[in-house]
Design a protein around this motif. Structure first.
Motif, PDB file in Angstrom:
ATOM      1  N   ILE A 337      15.048  17.174 -38.797  1.00 26.70           N
ATOM      2  CA  ILE A 337      13.711  16.896 -39.031  1.00 26.70           C
ATOM      3  C   ILE A 337      13.005  17.794 -38.199  1.00 26.70           C
ATOM      4  CG2 ILE A 337      11.782  15.134 -38.596  1.00 26.70           C
ATOM      5  CD1 ILE A 337      13.857  13.014 -38.806  1.00 26.70           C
ATOM      6  N   GLY A 338      12.063  18.442 -39.062  1.00 27.20           N
ATOM      7  CA  GLY A 338      11.177  19.625 -38.695  1.00 27.20           C
ATOM      8  C   GLY A 338       9.854  19.725 -38.516  1.00 27.20           C
ATOM      9  N   ARG A 339       9.056  20.339 -37.816  1.00 25.47           N
ATOM     10  CA  ARG A 339       7.696  20.249 -37.659  1.00 25.47           C
ATOM     11  C   ARG A 339       7.060  20.062 -39.162  1.00 25.47           C
ATOM     12  NH1 ARG A 339       6.352  24.643 -32.960  1.00 25.47           N
ATOM     13  NH2 ARG A 339       8.025  23.658 -31.417  1.00 25.47           N
ATOM     14  N   GLY A 340       6.119  19.113 -39.261  1.00 27.28           N
ATOM     15  CA  GLY A 340       5.395  19.146 -40.435  1.00 27.28           C
ATOM     16  C   GLY A 340       6.217  18.047 -41.467  1.00 27.28           C
ATOM     17  N   PHE A 341       7.410  17.725 -41.217  1.00 26.29           N
ATOM     18  CA  PHE A 341       8.166  16.830 -42.212  1.00 26.29           C
ATOM     19  C   PHE A 341       7.413  15.557 -42.493  1.00 26.29           C
ATOM     20  CE2 PHE A 341      10.871  13.047 -42.839  1.00 26.29           C
ATOM     21  CZ  PHE A 341      11.678  13.593 -43.721  1.00 26.29           C
ATOM     22  N   ALA A 342       7.520  15.195 -43.762  1.00 25.31           N
ATOM     23  CA  ALA A 342       6.942  13.889 -44.314  1.00 25.31           C
ATOM     24  C   ALA A 342       7.979  13.242 -45.328  1.00 25.31           C
ATOM     25  CB  ALA A 342       5.523  13.931 -44.865  1.00 25.31           C
ATOM     26  N   LEU A 343       7.858  12.000 -45.407  1.00 28.51           N
ATOM     27  CA  LEU A 343       8.587  11.254 -46.580  1.00 28.51           C
ATOM     28  C   LEU A 343       7.891  11.397 -47.651  1.00 28.51           C
ATOM     29  CD1 LEU A 343       9.521   7.816 -44.539  1.00 28.51           C
ATOM     30  CD2 LEU A 343      11.051   9.676 -44.994  1.00 28.51           C
ATOM     31  N   PRO A 344       8.545  11.483 -48.721  1.00 29.28           N
ATOM     32  CA  PRO A 344       7.791  11.801 -50.161  1.00 29.28           C
ATOM     33  C   PRO A 344       6.629  10.672 -50.291  1.00 29.28           C
ATOM     34  CG  PRO A 344      10.063  11.966 -50.367  1.00 29.28           C
ATOM     35  CD  PRO A 344      10.001  11.402 -49.112  1.00 29.28           C
ATOM     36  N   GLY A 345       5.354  11.243 -50.704  1.00 30.62           N
ATOM     37  CA  GLY A 345       4.359  10.413 -50.992  1.00 30.62           C
ATOM     38  C   GLY A 345       3.733   9.763 -49.793  1.00 30.62           C
ATOM     39  N   SER A 346       4.293  10.073 -48.520  1.00 34.00           N
ATOM     40  CA  SER A 346       3.592   9.509 -47.435  1.00 34.00           C
ATOM     41  C   SER A 346       2.539  10.333 -46.913  1.00 34.00           C
ATOM     42  CB  SER A 346       4.714   9.096 -46.450  1.00 34.00           C
ATOM     43  OG  SER A 346       4.232   8.861 -45.050  1.00 34.00           O
ATOM     44  N   ARG A 347       1.382   9.536 -46.415  1.00 34.14           N
ATOM     45  CA  ARG A 347       0.282  10.383 -45.595  1.00 34.14           C
ATOM     46  C   ARG A 347       0.757  10.272 -44.200  1.00 34.14           C
ATOM     47  NH1 ARG A 347      -3.850   6.095 -48.226  1.00 34.14           N
ATOM     48  NH2 ARG A 347      -2.102   4.791 -47.709  1.00 34.14           N
ATOM     49  N   ALA A 348       1.949  10.113 -43.654  1.00 36.02           N
ATOM     50  CA  ALA A 348       2.189  10.363 -42.089  1.00 36.02           C
ATOM     51  C   ALA A 348       3.179  11.272 -42.163  1.00 36.02           C
ATOM     52  CB  ALA A 348       2.636   8.758 -41.705  1.00 36.02           C
ATOM     53  N   ALA A 349       2.919  11.922 -41.018  1.00 37.48           N
ATOM     54  CA  ALA A 349       3.988  13.309 -41.054  1.00 37.48           C
ATOM     55  C   ALA A 349       4.365  13.800 -39.773  1.00 37.48           C
ATOM     56  CB  ALA A 349       3.334  14.586 -41.763  1.00 37.48           C
ATOM     57  N   ILE A 350       5.505  14.311 -39.141  1.00 35.94           N
ATOM     58  CA  ILE A 350       5.553  14.936 -37.919  1.00 35.94           C
ATOM     59  C   ILE A 350       4.571  15.938 -37.489  1.00 35.94           C
ATOM     60  CG2 ILE A 350       7.064  16.332 -36.682  1.00 35.94           C
ATOM     61  CD1 ILE A 350       8.111  13.387 -37.026  1.00 35.94           C
ATOM     62  N   SER A 351       4.239  16.149 -36.546  1.00 39.70           N
ATOM     63  CA  SER A 351       2.993  17.100 -36.264  1.00 39.70           C
ATOM     64  C   SER A 351       3.557  18.683 -36.584  1.00 39.70           C
ATOM     65  CB  SER A 351       2.659  17.026 -34.820  1.00 39.70           C
ATOM     66  OG  SER A 351       2.207  18.321 -34.373  1.00 39.70           O
ATOM     67  N   SER A 352       2.730  19.540 -37.065  1.00 42.76           N
ATOM     68  CA  SER A 352       3.340  20.678 -37.316  1.00 42.76           C
ATOM     69  C   SER A 352       3.354  21.617 -36.105  1.00 42.76           C
ATOM     70  CB  SER A 352       2.082  21.336 -38.257  1.00 42.76           C
ATOM     71  OG  SER A 352       0.956  21.765 -37.254  1.00 42.76           O
ATOM     72  N   LYS A 353       3.102  21.193 -34.977  1.00 41.76           N
ATOM     73  CA  LYS A 353       2.912  21.567 -33.791  1.00 41.76           C
ATOM     74  C   LYS A 353       4.102  21.131 -32.583  1.00 41.76           C
ATOM     75  CE  LYS A 353      -1.763  22.973 -33.486  1.00 41.76           C
ATOM     76  NZ  LYS A 353      -2.446  21.872 -34.684  1.00 41.76           N
ATOM     77  N   HIS A 354       4.751  19.913 -32.798  1.00 45.20           N
ATOM     78  CA  HIS A 354       5.460  19.061 -32.020  1.00 45.20           C
ATOM     79  C   HIS A 354       6.270  17.962 -32.638  1.00 45.20           C
ATOM     80  CE1 HIS A 354       7.030  17.500 -28.424  1.00 45.20           C
ATOM     81  NE2 HIS A 354       6.553  18.478 -27.507  1.00 45.20           N
TER      82      HIS A 354
END
Length: 399
Positions: A337-354
């Motif tokens: 799971i990398g920075r910016g990862f999100a489940l398909p169609g979700s508006r929640a995501a892993i931060s692009s920085k951390h």
């Protein structure tokens, strides 16, 4: 519930459903009175500070929310050391505003805790810490209003049983933090000689590198604060309306602490630090692995814990021997799971920085945050057999 007021308006994650009844206390007297009125009804209640460490479900909360918005900082005599000073702070004060105030007055001890969002009253609940400092090192006592009481009582730091991101307050003691008392180092004498206020020795490698000093060196507290704010901002961990990555609850997972033998099963590149044995939930006793995979051993151990009424901290510590803190961020990244990862169609995501921050990328629901958190947990558990524990307080949701 009317739905006119929602938790999304009062939490840094900007999620959470309706609040049935919201009461705001701006003075200590208000706080005690409003709490008493609420408790007299026997209705569900919840205390709300800065909302930075809180995840509330989309259904909201069918009860009374007491918003702690008290203000005031009082300087008290120190413990007898001529270089110490105590401050008593109302629980509703902004934590970072308090840190800024201490730096401005030349009081050292919490400068590395700069930029942490939330209120002062929330700080002892999870024993906040960052960049080599922890609240436990400066906390003297709190005034605590027990549920049902008509006046607050003083609780010393020892009574709070502060440990890594936890305390008796987080473990179920019902009530409201009214004030927090800290003992800090007054750098007045040093300022007279050196012309600047030096902080405590730098205890964290990343901070030392940012300051271009060695660990153990002392640096002016204003520079420490400036550097910490820059580091946190680079990770999206400072609230900023222009930074979508800061729409989060900060670090969503705590760094797991495991037995030394479990730590040895991880790749050599995995960051790890020896810690004092505090027997957190993630501890796996030495020898429990045997020929099993880490995942099977972990699940077996969890089943044993669930079958037991209680497991003493002393027993866990003796069984595990040395305890090792792991990097939750590293475990997440290495599980794919990398920075910016999100489940398909979700508006929640892993931060692009951390990778430790779960963010709301725009009108996300609490359920979307929860789904992402569960996915992260499942990936890390499948890859390493370690269950990540959430750091925020969860209301109306489960992981």
């Amino acid at each position: 519930m009317s739905g006119d007021i929602r938790f999304a308006e009062y939490t840094t994650l900007r999620v959470g459903g309706p609040i049935d009844r919201l009461l705001t206390a701006t003075t200590q007297r208000d706080l005690v009175d409003l709490a008493g009125e609420t408790w007299a009804t026997d209705a569900p209640w919840l205390a709300l500070g800065g909302g930075s460490n809180l995840l509330v479900g989309d259904e909201g909360f069918d009860g009374t929310v007491i918003r702690v918005a008290t203000h005031g900082i009082e300087v008290l005599p120190g413990s007898g050391d001529e270089h110490s000073v105590r401050v008593r702070v109302q629980a509703g004060e902004s934590w970072d505003d308090l840190v800024a105030w201490t730096v401005e007055h030349g009081y050292s001890g919490i400068e590395a805790l700069s930029g942490i969002p939330g209120s002062v009253g929330a700080a002892p609940v999870q024993n906040i810490g960052a960049y080599g400092q922890e609240l436990a090192s400066t906390l003297v006592a709190i005034e605590f209003l027990d549920e049902g009481a008509d006046a607050p009582r003083r609780m010393t730091a020892d009574e709070l049983e502060l440990a890594y991101r936890t305390s008796v307050l987080k473990q179920g003691l019902r009530g409201i933090v009214v004030t927090v008392e800290l003992e800090l180092h007054d750098t007045a004498a040093e300022r007279e000689v050196l012309g600047e206020a030096l902080g405590r020795p730098i205890a964290y490698g990343q901070l030392a590198a940012a300051l271009r000093v060695q660990q153990g060196d002392r640096v002016p507290i204003a520079k420490v604060r400036e550097s910490v704010l820059e580091l946190r901002a680079s990770k999206g961990m400072v609230l900023d309306a222009a930074d979508a990555d800061s729409v989060s609850a900060g670090s969503f997972f705590t760094n797991p602490i495991v037995g030394e033998h479990v730590a040895r099963t991880l790749p050599a590149a995995a960051p790890r630090w020896y810690v004092e044995p505090e027997a957190p939930d993630e501890v796996i006793p030495l020898g429990s692995l045997g020929s099993e995979s880490p995942l099977d051993a972990f699940l077996a151990h969890q089943a044993e814990l669930e079958a037991s009424d209680s497991v003493s901290a002393d027993r866990n510590a003796s069984e595990t021997g040395p305890l090792v803190k792991l990097s939750a961020a590293w475990l997440i990244e290495q599980s794919g799971i990398g920075r910016g990862f999100a489940l398909p169609g979700s508006r929640a995501a892993i931060s692009s920085k951390h990778t430790l921050a779960l963010t709301n990328r725009g009108d996300a629901s609490a359920d979307e945050i929860v789904q992402l958190a569960r996915f992260v947990q499942s990936r890390v558990q499948a890859e390493f057999g370690i269950v990540l524990r959430p750091e925020p307080v969860l209301v109306g949701v489960e992981l």
